[in-house]
Design a protein around this motif. Structure first.
Motif, PDB file in Angstrom:
ATOM      1  N   GLN A   1     -10.768  11.638  -1.964  1.00  0.00           N
ATOM      2  CA  GLN A   1      -9.502  12.172  -2.536  1.00  0.00           C
ATOM      3  C   GLN A   1      -8.459  11.043  -2.568  1.00  0.00           C
ATOM      4  O   GLN A   1      -7.659  11.011  -3.550  1.00  0.00           O
ATOM      5  N   VAL A   2      -8.614  10.160  -1.625  1.00  0.00           N
ATOM      6  CA  VAL A   2      -7.567   8.942  -1.744  1.00  0.00           C
ATOM      7  C   VAL A   2      -7.851   8.030  -3.011  1.00  0.00           C
ATOM      8  O   VAL A   2      -7.166   7.333  -3.293  1.00  0.00           O
TER       9      VAL A   2
ATOM     10  N   ALA B   1      -7.869  -0.705  -5.600  1.00  0.00           N
ATOM     11  CA  ALA B   1      -8.450  -0.900  -6.907  1.00  0.00           C
ATOM     12  C   ALA B   1      -8.494  -2.357  -7.106  1.00  0.00           C
ATOM     13  O   ALA B   1      -7.660  -3.180  -6.694  1.00  0.00           O
ATOM     14  N   PHE B   2      -9.294  -2.588  -8.233  1.00  0.00           N
ATOM     15  CA  PHE B   2      -9.577  -4.166  -8.609  1.00  0.00           C
ATOM     16  C   PHE B   2      -9.974  -5.105  -7.250  1.00  0.00           C
ATOM     17  O   PHE B   2      -9.573  -6.120  -7.126  1.00  0.00           O
TER      18      PHE B   2
ATOM     19  N   ALA C   1      -8.753   8.650  -5.885  1.00  0.00           N
ATOM     20  CA  ALA C   1      -8.115   9.320  -7.156  1.00  0.00           C
ATOM     21  C   ALA C   1      -6.682   8.585  -7.108  1.00  0.00           C
ATOM     22  O   ALA C   1      -6.235   8.045  -8.392  1.00  0.00           O
ATOM     23  N   PHE C   2      -6.020   8.321  -5.913  1.00  0.00           N
ATOM     24  CA  PHE C   2      -4.953   7.656  -5.992  1.00  0.00           C
ATOM     25  C   PHE C   2      -4.881   6.290  -6.226  1.00  0.00           C
ATOM     26  O   PHE C   2      -4.058   5.443  -6.692  1.00  0.00           O
ATOM     27  N   ALA C   3      -6.081   5.774  -5.496  1.00  0.00           N
ATOM     28  CA  ALA C   3      -6.206   4.193  -5.968  1.00  0.00           C
ATOM     29  C   ALA C   3      -6.040   3.758  -7.245  1.00  0.00           C
ATOM     30  O   ALA C   3      -5.724   2.730  -7.756  1.00  0.00           O
ATOM     31  N   LEU C   4      -6.744   4.835  -8.038  1.00  0.00           N
ATOM     32  CA  LEU C   4      -7.130   4.559  -9.393  1.00  0.00           C
ATOM     33  C   LEU C   4      -5.602   4.869 -10.189  1.00  0.00           C
ATOM     34  O   LEU C   4      -5.927   4.997 -11.523  1.00  0.00           O
ATOM     35  N   SER C   5      -4.736   4.725  -9.534  1.00  0.00           N
ATOM     36  CA  SER C   5      -3.396   4.827 -10.305  1.00  0.00           C
ATOM     37  C   SER C   5      -2.299   4.002  -9.538  1.00  0.00           C
ATOM     38  O   SER C   5      -1.935   3.223 -10.261  1.00  0.00           O
ATOM     39  N   LEU C   6      -2.432   4.139  -8.073  1.00  0.00           N
ATOM     40  CA  LEU C   6      -1.504   3.480  -7.229  1.00  0.00           C
ATOM     41  C   LEU C   6      -2.011   1.996  -6.739  1.00  0.00           C
ATOM     42  O   LEU C   6      -1.267   1.597  -6.050  1.00  0.00           O
ATOM     43  N   ARG C   7      -3.283   1.560  -6.990  1.00  0.00           N
ATOM     44  CA  ARG C   7      -3.705   0.567  -6.755  1.00  0.00           C
ATOM     45  C   ARG C   7      -4.046   0.316  -5.244  1.00  0.00           C
ATOM     46  O   ARG C   7      -5.511   0.215  -4.876  1.00  0.00           O
TER      47      ARG C   7
ATOM     48  N   PHE D   1       0.673  -1.207  -0.148  1.00  0.00           N
ATOM     49  CA  PHE D   1       0.000  -0.054   0.020  1.00  0.00           C
ATOM     50  C   PHE D   1       0.823   1.354  -0.088  1.00  0.00           C
ATOM     51  O   PHE D   1       1.832   1.095   0.614  1.00  0.00           O
ATOM     52  N   THR D   2       0.264   2.227  -0.603  1.00  0.00           N
ATOM     53  CA  THR D   2       0.969   3.480  -0.714  1.00  0.00           C
ATOM     54  C   THR D   2       0.332   4.505   0.126  1.00  0.00           C
ATOM     55  O   THR D   2      -0.992   4.699   0.068  1.00  0.00           O
TER      56      THR D   2
END
Lengths: 463, 463
Positions: free
Chosen positions: B212-213, B252-253, B215-221, B154-155
């Protein structure tokens, strides 16, 4: 069929020739000829993308070679190792399922965008390689800080965000209120009646957790805060944000040099952690953003930092063959131009400056015996200037109370702070690191707005 | 002479009979007869205190046996192992130096104080054993959370504290402003002119970083926030604070069950970490605060959590041989009394409730096919009630936009949030943990004010 991540493909794990795997991810690039097509797929698990190879006998070949960027797909295929090619492996797709088609007006098309433009879409910019790298490094650096401090026995303390005290006795603050601004309660003399506000007093957003964390150092010995802090300054520079994160370690039974030692070790351990765990990200940034980055990081961990007094620094600056915008003389608050000259030109590495003039530093710093300076130490680093500000705290209650008077602070508000000394004076020291400045140092990014997920600056609190 | 810490004394390290050591610390208790005296010394490095033995031939013996509590001293002495005594070792002092005398009015004398009284001195209460234990656990729990999530890829994302959007479309918020409240700029129609405020708009303190987070899941998973959140509710319960910390992972996923699985594993890993790294602290709290604590923690990690639907839960509650304050029927928002009955009386362990009525949950939760419920899951735990709230997010852009309308939210403000779907729909799920509720669960403390360093509640923002 095993669900795998892109990072698994590039790990030590070996995939057999006939082993069917499943990947989910976002289409980064796509191209296709009559007979063969390629998709670069990112699934967020790695800086690296998987190269997906499609042959024209794929059921939906025509559609897949025209996918809008950022569409999400599921890929079924096998891994083919290509040790002689640029990419060490490919995934030969036997099936691709479109899970979410992106719109054709996706704004991050292949061409390069300016950072300014990308700031207008903070919700989409993490999808670019540059911001992927920056925000992975942000996360890893935060963890490296926690890990270093926890392994060294420090206790993490969440100091308050909303506060009725101003820890620096300076700094412009944001007011926090639930009063109805269109119908404010007033006192008899016509002023706003703060006693009717949510906390029955005027409250603001914290500018530093230091004073509050000191109370914990005087019981738990080695402690730190790591949280958001706020400055309501109308600054429009590349180095200032209205909301930023600070790390503030504080140590009991520790003098200024103990504190400097911890700050140097902490910085080195963060850099080492990144060199180990963010190899791909740092290499990408070195190749695309700052070609001096890796050299600088390797140098940071290999040399002992320099150390001089403020007074020596002034002497160096006075003899510098450079014209500074702000003229140099003993007593000035050093500017970024001075700080960078010292650590870049004179010492060529991170440099501690110690024993600053009493009058330009905060009231809580411990007076030196010369009557003119305080036991303060700032760490200056190349490209950034001041990265760390630290000091030994005034633990002698009489001197502290005198200083609160000298600095025209309301003694009543600092009574609890004096009590920390009254009930057992303890030498103690600490420092603050601006997390975003640290990130600029370890990513090569030049604007603080580009290392914060959703930056807040004057006029901008979008998203 | 080696400087050592109290924790070193209780470690595997062996000290030779004639090895002189130096300790610094605070006097916790002191007593003395004509011939021998004892000081319990804490140096913050351990829950344990060192037993210092003084003989009357010590230079300043008389003074040392009358030290005010919380004075700081330096002790030079040798370690004497006493395997048959209550304390496994003592330090025989050859010299004691008073470093900072405490005042005789030190308010934390030996007698027991109420938690209410201690809350009035948030700056001194960490000096008590109970709060030492609580705040050590707070720190270790925070680190265990970071460690679990980082090890699972996780990021960490720092979502903004100051925001112009209200992520829940509900919840009372604190306004953030730099306007002069005694001289507010007005628009032509006499209202406050928000465009003159610092951010040129009305801004508030965040109630959640979830949108807001995402948006980051949809790039950094796989990502998470861990930061302060705020509610301006006039609640005066033992479970509510105006400022508290939340952990919000987002994947994500991932569907609802993926998210539930991570939340269960995360809670178990935190508890395991504490059982290993906070042995002394948990034992102290079990002995002094909540004698069910250790049993509860061991049970938490040993059993699979229960899982039922909201609809099943309502059936259980309807047949319960208990009179609830709030009557039970399908569609109600469950109260703490219901939640605790389910996980304490019916299932006897942490319990997931899934598929809540659409109308009592947030707009972003994914509609189930029944048209009545959403893919939500809350984790209820004994003594606390709701500890975790999670859901699969509505990734289908048409459904999301309809729901924003149904919930009477301003579509313009959620445009960026819809765009996250427009540019590649991705199933994704996440959850939020109230960090202080977790701390109440793992410390046995019953009031949220007693697990927060400086609690903020209506009318109270001191220090």
């Amino acid at each position: 069929m095993a669900e795998v991540l892109v990072k698994d493909l590039f790990s030590d794990q070996h995939f057999a020739e006939d082993e069917e795997i499943v990947l989910h991810g976002w289409v980064k690039t796509v191209r296709g000829s009559k007979r063969v097509g390629f998709i670069e797929l990112s699934d967020g698990s790695s800086m690296k993308h998987a190269q997906i190879v499609m042959r024209s006998d794929l059921e939906n070949y025509a559609e897949m070679t025209k996918l809008p960027l950022s569409s999400t797909i599921k890929v079924v295929g096998t891994v083919v190792y290509t040790p002689d090619a640029k990419q060490p492996l490919e995934v030969h797709a036997s099936k691709i399922v479109l899970e979410g088609a992106s719109d054709n007006d996706y704004p991050l098309q292949k061409k390069k965008h300016t950072y300014e433009y990308l700031r207008t879409m903070a919700h989409l910019r993490p999808r670019t390689d540059t911001f992927y790298a920056v925000f992975r490094i942000r996360s890893l650096a935060a963890f490296a800080i926690h890990q270093y401090l926890q392994e060294h026995g420090f206790t993490y303390v969440n100091t308050p965000i909303i506060t009725s005290s101003d820890s620096e006795g300076a700094g412009e603050m944001f007011r926090v209120t639930t009063l109805d601004m269109n119908n404010l309660p007033k006192t008899e003399d016509g002023k706003v009646d703060d006693s009717k506000d949510f906390f029955k007093a005027e409250t603001n957003l914290t500018v530093s957790g230091q004073l509050q964390v000191e109370a914990f150092a005087l019981s738990l010995r080695d402690v730190y805060t790591f949280g958001p802090t706020f400055r309501a300054e109308d600054s429009h520079t590349a180095r200032h944000a209205s909301e930023f994160w600070m790390i503030e370690p504080e140590m009991a039974f520790a003098d200024l040099h103990d504190s400097m030692k911890v700050s140097e070790e902490l910085l080195k351990s963060v850099v080492s952690y990144l060199l180990k765990h963010a190899k791909d990200e740092l290499q990408f940034l070195n190749d695309n953003v700052d070609d001096d980055l890796l050299d600088r990081l390797h140098q940071t961990i290999s040399e002992k930092f320099a150390e001089i007094t403020y007074t020596q620094a002034i002497e160096e600056l006075e003899k510098a063959p450079v014209k500074f915008d702000v003229p140099v003389k003993w007593g000035i608050d050093l500017q970024s131009e001075h700080e960078r000259y010292l650590c870049e030109q004179v010492y060529g590495r991170p440099t501690f400056l110690t024993d600053y003039p009493r009058d330009i530093k905060a009231f809580y710093m411990r007076d030196n015996d010369d009557g003119k300076t305080v036991a303060a130490a700032d760490m200056l680093v190349p490209r950034i200037g001041e990265l760390v500000g630290g000091s030994q705290r005034e633990e002698r209650v009489a001197q502290l109370e005198q200083k609160i008077k000298d600095f025209n602070l309301p003694p009543k508000e600092y009574e609890w702070y004096s009590e920390l000394r009254k009930y057992g004076e303890t030498p103690h020291s600490g420092f603050g690191i601006g997390f975003e400045r640290l990130l600029m140092y370890v990513t090569g990014m030049e604007n603080i707005r580009d290392v914060i997920p959703y930056p807040r600056t004057p006029g901008n609190a979008e998203f």
